[in-house]
Design an enzyme around this catalytic site. Structure first.
Site, PDB file in Angstrom:
ATOM      1  N   ASN A   1       3.038  10.061 -10.790  1.00 17.52           N
ATOM      2  CA  ASN A   1       4.038  11.052 -10.141  1.00 17.52           C
ATOM      3  C   ASN A   1       4.665  10.337  -8.712  1.00 17.52           C
ATOM      4  O   ASN A   1       5.484   9.468  -8.797  1.00 17.52           O
ATOM      5  CB  ASN A   1       3.424  12.422  -9.851  1.00 17.52           C
ATOM      6  N   ASP A   2       3.642  10.214  -7.744  1.00 20.90           N
ATOM      7  CA  ASP A   2       4.191   9.529  -6.478  1.00 20.90           C
ATOM      8  C   ASP A   2       4.567   8.265  -6.320  1.00 20.90           C
ATOM      9  O   ASP A   2       5.676   7.948  -5.831  1.00 20.90           O
ATOM     10  CB  ASP A   2       3.185   9.906  -5.244  1.00 20.90           C
ATOM     11  N   VAL A   3       3.760   7.483  -7.352  1.00 18.29           N
ATOM     12  CA  VAL A   3       4.029   6.222  -7.418  1.00 18.29           C
ATOM     13  C   VAL A   3       5.377   5.783  -8.299  1.00 18.29           C
ATOM     14  O   VAL A   3       5.623   4.473  -8.269  1.00 18.29           O
ATOM     15  CB  VAL A   3       2.624   5.560  -8.063  1.00 18.29           C
TER      16      VAL A   3
ATOM     17  N   ALA B   1       1.010  13.894  -2.938  1.00 23.52           N
ATOM     18  CA  ALA B   1       1.613  14.017  -1.748  1.00 23.52           C
ATOM     19  C   ALA B   1       2.640  15.347  -1.470  1.00 23.52           C
ATOM     20  O   ALA B   1       3.142  15.501  -0.447  1.00 23.52           O
ATOM     21  CB  ALA B   1       2.911  12.860  -1.991  1.00 23.52           C
TER      22      ALA B   1
END
Length: 465
Positions: free
Chosen positions: A391-393, A432
């Site tokens: 997700n965040d990466v 996050a």
């Protein structure tokens, strides 16, 4: 004196142990040598233990043997049965045990008294007690957060948080100074340990789940430093060297992880990031934006006729234990002439190397696993990027949105691919707590469901083509 109590022999064994520690640590720099590196380091620890047991005047053998038996009975089954998704919290727990052991040793040394020992012995012992205790309690909170016993969102005391932490630290320091100055009251040591226990909890509780891997690494470095200090107090060479190795490597790893997240270590310790949001909040944040959905059949056709597919694994793949299904799918694609690579972000999963270990478990060739800096240039030549639970990466907002909490964080340039397929259970955000702009890109298609089931369905469709 018996030959096996010869100080020269004992010091020689320690030198051999340290060499094995360092050589084993070198092996951990690559997936191919990691297992052997662990085995070499374990052999080094065995040699260090033997050298310590040969020390003249060592007594209470039955207590030592009892401790070894209990540790073996608990540690071996736990290490063998732990799931790959639970390795980070296991690391936190084992690391905490090390810090707690150092704090207990410091308490025992206090009860024995420092006598005519040099001043540095008392200073080192109290430093070890403070840092070891903080590491123990902080590591337990980190374990609870990753194990989802505690909420993943930050838990803070508001405006009084930092003053309270400072008061606890000053209280612990005052007790330590009193002991170093010659105070023999047991209450001083108990007060020190209690203040550090509350401080360890209060420092880690406000830190969100996204930052917890960095915190584990930082606490690992603390444990190493406390062990080195205790080794100095006890004049134990093994503790000094092993503690410094752990402290140095943990500090370097913490710094590298913080940079990979574009976060400073003080900002991480200050907390307040990575708390996640509720499903309702996520839907509200999405507003009127819509996503394009796909199915297993269409995804299979799209990848079967691609020249290059890049698989981007994340924690969702780990939770679903989908690595073996992914490896089987990749073999089918390669049989059809498709080039398959794997993009590994430094903080994908919950600790560095998490994805590499999962893929190695499924016999994915090491040469196909590419780190972020190496793979980012490949995305412009990639026909399909298959994102599995990351997700965040992969969030382009890290590059484009200055108001995003992850802005500036180095990411995988998945959005540069010609097309993207995302395997995910729902539209919920990552650690996050922010929406992923990649999901709303017109060239992105969402395949909702359990990662393992979705990949298996795609594999079945590939077999039918």
């Amino acid at each position: 004196m018996s030959w096996w109590h010869d100080p020269t022999l004992i010091q020689s064994l320690y030198v051999v142990a340290f060499a094995l520690f360092i050589y084993g640590l070198m092996g951990l720099t690559g997936p191919k040598t990691a297992v052997r590196g662990n085995q070499i380091a374990a052999l080094g620890m065995a040699v260090a233990v033997i050298a310590t047991l040969l020390t003249p005047g060592l007594g209470n053998w039955w207590l030592i043997l009892l401790g070894v038996a209990i540790g073996t009975a608990v540690g071996v089954p736990a290490a063998r049965k732990v799931k790959m998704t639970a390795v980070p919290q296991m690391v936190a727990l084992f690391n905490g045990v090390g810090g707690g052991a150092v704090a207990l040793i410091a308490w025992v040394e206090f009860r024995h008294g420092f006598g005519d020992d040099p001043l540095y012995v008392a200073i080192a012992s109290q430093f070890a007690a403070v840092v070891g205790s903080i590491s123990f309690w902080g590591s337990n909170i980190a374990f609870g957060t990753l194990q989802e016993i505690l909420p993943g969102r930050p838990i803070a005391a508001g405006r009084v948080q930092q003053p309270l932490n400072l008061a606890l630290l000053l209280g612990a320091a005052a007790c330590a100074v009193g002991i170093i100055a010659g105070g023999r009251s047991e209450l001083l040591m108990i007060g020190l340990l209690l203040a550090c226990a509350v401080l360890g909890v209060m420092v880690v509780l406000p830190i969100g789940g996204a930052d917890m891997p960095v915190v584990i690494s930082l606490l690992n470095a603390f444990t190493g430093l406390s062990a080195a200090a205790m080794g100095l107090a006890l004049d134990n060479t093994a503790l000094i060297v092993a503690g410094m190795i752990v402290g140095a490597s943990g500090s370097i790893l913490t710094n590298l992880m913080a940079k990979a997240m574009n976060r400073s270590i003080p900002a991480i310790v200050a907390g307040g990031f990575g708390g996640g949001v509720t499903g309702a909040a996520a839907v509200e944040a999405n507003g009127d934006r819509s996503v394009r959905q796909t199915n297993a059949a269409d995804a299979a056709v799209q990848m079967a006729f691609a020249k290059q597919v890049v698989v981007v694994p994340g924690y969702g793949m780990a939770v679903a234990q989908a690595q073996h299904a992914v490896a089987e799918m990749a073999e089918l694609l390669e049989a059809k002439g498709v080039s398959v690579l794997y993009a590994i972000h430094p903080v994908a999963g919950r600790m560095p190397g998490h994805m590499n270990v999962l893929l190695a478990e499924a016999d994915v060739p090491y040469e196909q696993q590419r780190e972020m800096d190496e793979i980012n240039g490949e995305f412009t030549r990639t026909d399909v990027a298959l994102v599995i639970g990351a997700n965040d990466v992969t969030n382009p907002a890290a590059r484009t949105d200055p108001n995003s909490p992850i802005y500036g964080m180095p990411i995988l340039n998945v959005d540069a691919s010609r097309s993207v397929i995302v395997l995910k259970r729902s539209m919920s955000p990552g650690f996050a707590g922010v929406d992923n702009a990649l999901y709303f890109d017109p060239k992105t298609a969402m395949l909702f469901g359990d990662a393992k089931s979705s990949v298996s369905e795609v594999t079945a469709e590939l077999k039918a083509l």
